[in-house]
Every structure is written in C-alpha cells, then in structure tokens.
Design a protein around this motif. Structure first.
Motif, PDB file in Angstrom:
ATOM      1  N   UNK A   1       8.203   4.425  13.551  1.00 41.36           N
ATOM      2  CA  UNK A   1       9.394   4.009  12.804  1.00 41.36           C
ATOM      3  C   UNK A   1       9.142   3.003  11.688  1.00 41.36           C
ATOM      4  N   UNK A   2       7.986   2.373  11.680  1.00 42.94           N
ATOM      5  CA  UNK A   2       7.679   1.433  10.592  1.00 42.94           C
ATOM      6  C   UNK A   2       6.185   1.335  10.404  1.00 42.94           C
ATOM      7  N   UNK A   3       5.769   0.822   9.275  1.00 45.69           N
ATOM      8  CA  UNK A   3       4.353   0.639   8.978  1.00 45.69           C
ATOM      9  C   UNK A   3       4.102  -0.783   8.488  1.00 45.69           C
ATOM     10  N   UNK A   4       2.854  -1.182   8.555  1.00 46.14           N
ATOM     11  CA  UNK A   4       2.464  -2.536   8.166  1.00 46.14           C
ATOM     12  C   UNK A   4       2.208  -2.611   6.671  1.00 46.14           C
ATOM     13  N   UNK A   5       2.410  -3.804   6.130  1.00 47.46           N
ATOM     14  CA  UNK A   5       2.222  -4.026   4.698  1.00 47.46           C
ATOM     15  C   UNK A   5       0.865  -4.690   4.461  1.00 47.46           C
ATOM     16  N   UNK A   6      -0.133  -3.939   3.980  1.00 46.59           N
ATOM     17  CA  UNK A   6      -1.461  -4.534   3.779  1.00 46.59           C
ATOM     18  C   UNK A   6      -1.471  -5.649   2.746  1.00 46.59           C
ATOM     19  N   UNK A   7      -0.496  -5.663   1.834  1.00 46.47           N
ATOM     20  CA  UNK A   7      -0.454  -6.728   0.826  1.00 46.47           C
ATOM     21  C   UNK A   7      -0.101  -8.080   1.438  1.00 46.47           C
ATOM     22  N   UNK A   8       0.520  -8.054   2.630  1.00 48.33           N
ATOM     23  CA  UNK A   8       0.894  -9.314   3.270  1.00 48.33           C
ATOM     24  C   UNK A   8      -0.139  -9.768   4.296  1.00 48.33           C
ATOM     25  N   UNK A   9      -1.108  -8.924   4.635  1.00 47.18           N
ATOM     26  CA  UNK A   9      -2.028  -9.196   5.734  1.00 47.18           C
ATOM     27  C   UNK A   9      -3.039 -10.280   5.395  1.00 47.18           C
ATOM     28  N   UNK A  10      -3.205 -11.205   6.303  1.00 48.35           N
ATOM     29  CA  UNK A  10      -4.255 -12.214   6.185  1.00 48.35           C
ATOM     30  C   UNK A  10      -5.614 -11.513   6.095  1.00 48.35           C
ATOM     31  N   UNK A  11      -6.569 -12.050   5.309  1.00 45.67           N
ATOM     32  CA  UNK A  11      -7.865 -11.383   5.129  1.00 45.67           C
ATOM     33  C   UNK A  11      -8.635 -11.103   6.414  1.00 45.67           C
ATOM     34  N   UNK A  12      -8.336 -11.843   7.486  1.00 42.24           N
ATOM     35  CA  UNK A  12      -9.057 -11.615   8.733  1.00 42.24           C
ATOM     36  C   UNK A  12      -8.330 -10.649   9.668  1.00 42.24           C
TER      37      UNK A  12
END
Length: 321
Positions: free
Chosen positions: A144-155
C-alpha cells in the motif's frame, strides 16, 4: 574555497543522478523481464493445451474413419459373397436365402451423422486476457505504500521495491538534499495523507529496537531535534523489547506481547494515530491531535541488520453486473 565546495557538491549530485537513472532503468527492465517471462510461459502452456486437445480429437476422428473403413470392407465382402451365391442354381439360392438376408442386414451409419469432434474454441479464448491477468495477480504483490529514498539517511539501505529498510553500517555517499535526514537514521514514505482513514502493517519481526509511525510534512530533517508530537512525530518505540509511546518524555506502555507485525492506522479527520497488534486486533496506543498538514509514514529501523518491512495486502477482483 567556497566555490570549490559548491563545484564538488554539484559534481557529486551529477554522479548520483546518473547512478540513480542507470540503477532505476535496470530495475524497470528486470521487473518487465519477469512479466514477459510469465506471459511467455502462460502462452506456451495454453498453446500446449490447445495442441493436446487437437491431437486427442484428431485421434478420435482417425478412429471413426477407421471404423467406417472396416464397416465398408465388411459390407463389400458381404456383397461379393452374395453375388457369388446368386450365381448358383435358383433352388440352392432360395434354400440359403434366410442366411443371406441375415448377413446383408449389416448396416452402415450415414457418414454425415457421425459427430465430428471439433475444438472447444470457447474454452481457450473465453475471457482470455482477464484470466491471464487474474492469474498474474498470484505473482504480483501489492504494497500500500513505498519508501522515499530522497528522505533516507545515508546509512539506511532500501530494498529495490522500496518496501523494506534496514540499517547499513557502511553507509553511502549521498547528496545532502533538503528532504534527507542527516543525523537520525530515519526514512519517510512517499505518499502523504491529509484526509480520510488509512492503514498499513509493518513487519517488525523480533527486532529489539525500532521506531514506526507517522510524521508531518514539515518535520525537521537536519540536526538534533525532539521526536515527539510537538515536533510533528507520532510514533511508538520498541526499545530493549519494551513498548513506549513517542511522547516527551516517552511513555512506557503496559503491552508485553511481541507481535511480528504492527498495524498503523491514521484517521486524519478524527485526528487519531493508532497502533494495533493485528494478530489479536489489540490496541497498543493512540495519539489524538489536530492535524493541519499531511502525515507521512515514518520508519526508524535502529542500528541492527534486521529490516522493517511494509506488508503486502491481498488484492481481490470484483465485477459489478
């Protein structure tokens, strides 16, 4: 010095853009290759069934023709025998008439009345596209939803489908874009919710530590800040296998079960964010507030290698007549 730093950042961003484009293109091709493989296999299976039916009914037709041939041969032989006997003396023919009559009563079906075993075309073509699409649903999972890679911490390491996240000790060299968390190891979902009721389930497994919930669109992404409703975060925390509400200070919860999944329920109109154990439909905690902006799914997997996964949901097809 400042200009060199700006140039370096721009070069890093350009490299990242190219890497993103190449990786995304590869993933798109890989996903379509899976669909192509499924369609080719389904096509081959259906054609094989058609050819199997063709071979079976061709054999039936051959057997029918063979039976007709045998009956014709039998009739021909009978006719030849009768003709020979008719050449004998009249008295001898009359004495054997009853036997001759019995033998010539061998009947042959009219060839036109023999049923022809035709291909059941409707079985192979009826609602073909719909049936293939319905079967395809067995290999396709809907999340139902996906993660936003632009918001993800580098680790943080996100899965290729952007449906799970885990901590990565090595980390990545990523541009410090405004959306990205730079101190706290968090990531948001792509889709925000500003009205209505929404829910999703997160597989936490046996993780001893993690944080899940929702965050307002305007939450801070840089530096140190408090993770609480006042700052736009509505979360629950699993710390040392104990449940806490993400208030300021945190509220220890009297919830001692360890569900493998946790359902996050957001009702924007009622102003509620609830956390539920879906195995027994047991309430863990509810935040109540007035939401003036969109809320985004929030994930903090903590510093261990076990991932947080967004659970797929089953999809059904409903036809209204």
């Amino acid at each position: 010095m400042y200009s060199d730093c700006v140039v370096f950042r721009n070069e890093l961003t350009a490299i990242q853009l190219q890497s993103q484009a190449n990786k995304t293109e590869g993933q798109i091709k890989e996903e379509f290759e899976k669909l192509h493989k499924f369609l080719h296999e389904e096509e081959a299976a259906r054609i094989a069934k058609l050819r199997e039916e063709e071979a079976l009914k061709s054999k039936m037709l051959e057997d029918s023709i063979e039976t007709i041939g045998e009956k014709l041969a039998c009739l021909t032989e009978t006719i030849e025998n009768v003709e020979k006997e008719m050449e004998t003396e009249d008295m001898s023919f009359l004495e054997s008439f009853k036997d001759i009559k019995r033998r010539v009563q061998c009947t042959l079906e009219d060839p036109e009345t023999i049923p022809v075993p035709l291909i059941d075309v409707s079985k192979h073509l009826s609602s073909l596209k719909y049936q293939v699409w319905e079967k395809m649903m067995s290999i396709v999972q809907y999340v139902p939803l996906t993660l936003d890679p632009l918001s993800a911490h580098p680790q943080l390491s996100l899965s290729e489908e952007l449906t799970s996240v885990r901590y990565s000790f090595r980390g990545k060299s990523l541009p410090d874009n405004p959306e990205r968390f730079d101190l706290y190891v968090f990531v948001l979902g792509v889709q925000g919710y500003g009205s209505g009721a929404h829910s999703w389930e997160v597989e936490v497994g046996n993780k001893p530590n993690c944080r899940i919930g929702v965050a307002c669109r305007s939450v801070r992404r840089k530096g140190n800040f408090s993770i609480c409703p006042k700052e736009g975060f509505y979360t629950i925390v699993i710390r040392n296998r104990e449940f806490r509400a993400g208030t300021a200070p945190e509220t220890r919860l009297d919830f001692h079960k360890r569900p493998q999944r946790i359902r996050v329920c957001v009702d924007c109109d009622k102003g509620e964010v609830s956390f539920i154990d879906p195995s027994e439909n047991t309430l863990i905690y509810t935040f109540k507030d007035v939401f003036t902006e969109e809320l985004y799914p929030f994930f903090g997997p903590s510093k261990d290698s076990a991932p947080l996964r967004i659970c797929p949901i089953s999809v059904s097809v409903k036809c209204d007549l």
